[in-house]
Write a protein that holds these residues in place. Structure first.
Motif, PDB file in Angstrom:
ATOM      1  N   PRO A  35      -1.781 -40.457 -14.767  1.00  0.00           N
ATOM      2  CA  PRO A  35      -1.582 -41.646 -13.965  1.00  0.00           C
ATOM      3  C   PRO A  35      -2.402 -41.773 -12.911  1.00  0.00           C
ATOM      4  CG  PRO A  35       0.613 -40.558 -14.578  1.00  0.00           C
ATOM      5  CD  PRO A  35      -0.582 -39.844 -15.054  1.00  0.00           C
ATOM      6  N   MET A  36      -3.353 -42.761 -12.461  1.00  0.00           N
ATOM      7  CA  MET A  36      -3.868 -42.800 -11.326  1.00  0.00           C
ATOM      8  C   MET A  36      -3.425 -43.666 -10.499  1.00  0.00           C
ATOM      9  SD  MET A  36      -6.520 -40.845 -12.153  1.00  0.00           S
ATOM     10  CE  MET A  36      -7.600 -41.077 -10.812  1.00  0.00           C
ATOM     11  N   ALA A  37      -2.692 -44.831 -10.738  1.00  0.00           N
ATOM     12  CA  ALA A  37      -2.240 -45.640  -9.751  1.00  0.00           C
ATOM     13  C   ALA A  37      -1.087 -46.521 -10.409  1.00  0.00           C
ATOM     14  CB  ALA A  37      -3.317 -46.679  -9.405  1.00  0.00           C
ATOM     15  N   TYR A  38      -0.204 -47.112  -9.708  1.00  0.00           N
ATOM     16  CA  TYR A  38       0.815 -48.234 -10.314  1.00  0.00           C
ATOM     17  C   TYR A  38       0.445 -49.320  -9.444  1.00  0.00           C
ATOM     18  CZ  TYR A  38       3.088 -44.400 -12.618  1.00  0.00           C
ATOM     19  OH  TYR A  38       3.398 -43.209 -12.913  1.00  0.00           O
ATOM     20  N   VAL A  39       0.642 -50.453 -10.221  1.00  0.00           N
ATOM     21  CA  VAL A  39       0.526 -51.957  -9.793  1.00  0.00           C
ATOM     22  C   VAL A  39       1.779 -52.456  -9.761  1.00  0.00           C
ATOM     23  CG1 VAL A  39      -0.506 -54.360  -9.876  1.00  0.00           C
ATOM     24  CG2 VAL A  39      -1.993 -52.312 -10.384  1.00  0.00           C
ATOM     25  N   VAL A  40       2.569 -52.816  -8.553  1.00  0.00           N
ATOM     26  CA  VAL A  40       3.912 -53.108  -8.469  1.00  0.00           C
ATOM     27  C   VAL A  40       3.909 -54.500  -7.812  1.00  0.00           C
ATOM     28  CG1 VAL A  40       4.774 -50.884  -8.500  1.00  0.00           C
ATOM     29  CG2 VAL A  40       4.461 -52.155  -6.338  1.00  0.00           C
ATOM     30  N   PRO A  41       5.165 -55.225  -8.024  1.00  0.00           N
ATOM     31  CA  PRO A  41       5.406 -56.715  -7.392  1.00  0.00           C
ATOM     32  C   PRO A  41       5.506 -56.381  -5.958  1.00  0.00           C
ATOM     33  CG  PRO A  41       6.982 -56.428  -9.396  1.00  0.00           C
ATOM     34  CD  PRO A  41       6.034 -54.967  -9.138  1.00  0.00           C
ATOM     35  N   PRO A  42       4.999 -57.344  -5.199  1.00  0.00           N
ATOM     36  CA  PRO A  42       5.164 -57.144  -3.665  1.00  0.00           C
ATOM     37  C   PRO A  42       6.674 -56.702  -3.112  1.00  0.00           C
ATOM     38  CG  PRO A  42       3.996 -59.097  -4.099  1.00  0.00           C
ATOM     39  CD  PRO A  42       4.202 -58.594  -5.285  1.00  0.00           C
ATOM     40  N   GLU A  43       7.508 -57.649  -3.978  1.00  0.00           N
ATOM     41  CA  GLU A  43       9.036 -57.350  -3.559  1.00  0.00           C
ATOM     42  C   GLU A  43       9.348 -55.802  -3.781  1.00  0.00           C
ATOM     43  OE1 GLU A  43       7.883 -59.753  -5.434  1.00  0.00           O
ATOM     44  OE2 GLU A  43       8.082 -61.399  -4.230  1.00  0.00           O
ATOM     45  N   TRP A  44       8.900 -55.363  -4.957  1.00  0.00           N
ATOM     46  CA  TRP A  44       9.373 -54.057  -5.208  1.00  0.00           C
ATOM     47  C   TRP A  44       8.840 -53.022  -4.044  1.00  0.00           C
ATOM     48  CZ3 TRP A  44       7.349 -49.246  -5.966  1.00  0.00           C
ATOM     49  CH2 TRP A  44       8.188 -48.329  -6.705  1.00  0.00           C
ATOM     50  N   PHE A  45       7.544 -53.063  -3.651  1.00  0.00           N
ATOM     51  CA  PHE A  45       6.729 -52.352  -2.734  1.00  0.00           C
ATOM     52  C   PHE A  45       7.612 -52.373  -1.395  1.00  0.00           C
ATOM     53  CE2 PHE A  45       3.786 -51.941   0.800  1.00  0.00           C
ATOM     54  CZ  PHE A  45       3.364 -50.507   0.446  1.00  0.00           C
ATOM     55  N   GLU A  46       7.916 -53.587  -0.872  1.00  0.00           N
ATOM     56  CA  GLU A  46       8.773 -53.742   0.373  1.00  0.00           C
ATOM     57  C   GLU A  46       9.979 -53.222   0.265  1.00  0.00           C
ATOM     58  OE1 GLU A  46       8.405 -58.164   0.561  1.00  0.00           O
ATOM     59  OE2 GLU A  46       6.376 -58.024   1.142  1.00  0.00           O
ATOM     60  N   ARG A  47      10.790 -53.131  -0.923  1.00  0.00           N
ATOM     61  CA  ARG A  47      12.027 -52.561  -0.952  1.00  0.00           C
ATOM     62  C   ARG A  47      11.881 -51.010  -0.945  1.00  0.00           C
ATOM     63  NH1 ARG A  47      12.840 -55.941  -5.154  1.00  0.00           N
ATOM     64  NH2 ARG A  47      12.671 -54.357  -6.644  1.00  0.00           N
ATOM     65  N   ALA A  48      11.046 -50.401  -1.427  1.00  0.00           N
ATOM     66  CA  ALA A  48      10.540 -49.323  -1.589  1.00  0.00           C
ATOM     67  C   ALA A  48      10.240 -48.584  -0.108  1.00  0.00           C
ATOM     68  CB  ALA A  48       9.412 -48.850  -2.541  1.00  0.00           C
ATOM     69  N   CYS A  49       9.564 -49.246   0.672  1.00  0.00           N
ATOM     70  CA  CYS A  49       9.119 -48.933   1.969  1.00  0.00           C
ATOM     71  C   CYS A  49      10.334 -49.125   2.850  1.00  0.00           C
ATOM     72  CB  CYS A  49       8.135 -50.050   2.672  1.00  0.00           C
ATOM     73  SG  CYS A  49       6.452 -49.579   1.828  1.00  0.00           S
ATOM     74  N   GLU A  50      11.163 -50.062   2.580  1.00  0.00           N
ATOM     75  CA  GLU A  50      12.350 -50.135   3.400  1.00  0.00           C
ATOM     76  C   GLU A  50      13.392 -48.853   3.342  1.00  0.00           C
ATOM     77  OE1 GLU A  50      16.424 -52.961   3.885  1.00  0.00           O
ATOM     78  OE2 GLU A  50      14.418 -53.837   3.127  1.00  0.00           O
ATOM     79  N   ALA A  51      13.411 -48.568   1.962  1.00  0.00           N
ATOM     80  CA  ALA A  51      14.234 -47.393   1.516  1.00  0.00           C
ATOM     81  C   ALA A  51      13.796 -46.168   2.180  1.00  0.00           C
ATOM     82  CB  ALA A  51      14.403 -47.266  -0.025  1.00  0.00           C
TER      83      ALA A  51
END
Length: 66
Positions: A35-51
Motif C-alpha cells: 500500500p502506497m496511499a489511500y484515496v478517501v472521500p473528504p467527509e471521511w478524512f474530516e471525520r478521521a481528523c476530528e476523531a
C-alpha cells in the motif's frame, strides 16, 4: 474498497477521485503489492481528523489536546 496499481491510477485518476467524492468510495493505491496511499472521500478524512484531534486544513501539525 477498490485497489489500483500505481500505474493504473495515473491513467484513471479522474475516475478514482470522482468515485471518492461523489460515490463515497475508498481506493487503495499499491506498488509491488505494498500500500502506497489511500484515496478517501473528504467527509471521511474530516471525520478521521476530528476523531484524532487534528486540524483537517493542517494535518501534519500535532493533535490538539483537550
Amino acid at each position: 474498497m477498490e485497489s489500483y496499481k500505481s500505474e493504473e491510477v495515473r491513467t484513471a485518476l479522474k475516475d478514482v477521485l470522482n468515485a471518492a467524492r461523489f460515490e463515497g468510495k475508498i481506493a487503495k493505491v499499491v506498488r509491488y503489492r505494498d500500500p502506497m496511499a489511500y484515496v478517501v472521500p473528504p467527509e471521511w478524512f474530516e471525520r478521521a481528523c476530528e476523531a484524532l484531534g487534528v486540524d483537517p486544513e493542517n494535518p501534519d501539525e500535532p493533535p490538539t489536546t483537550a
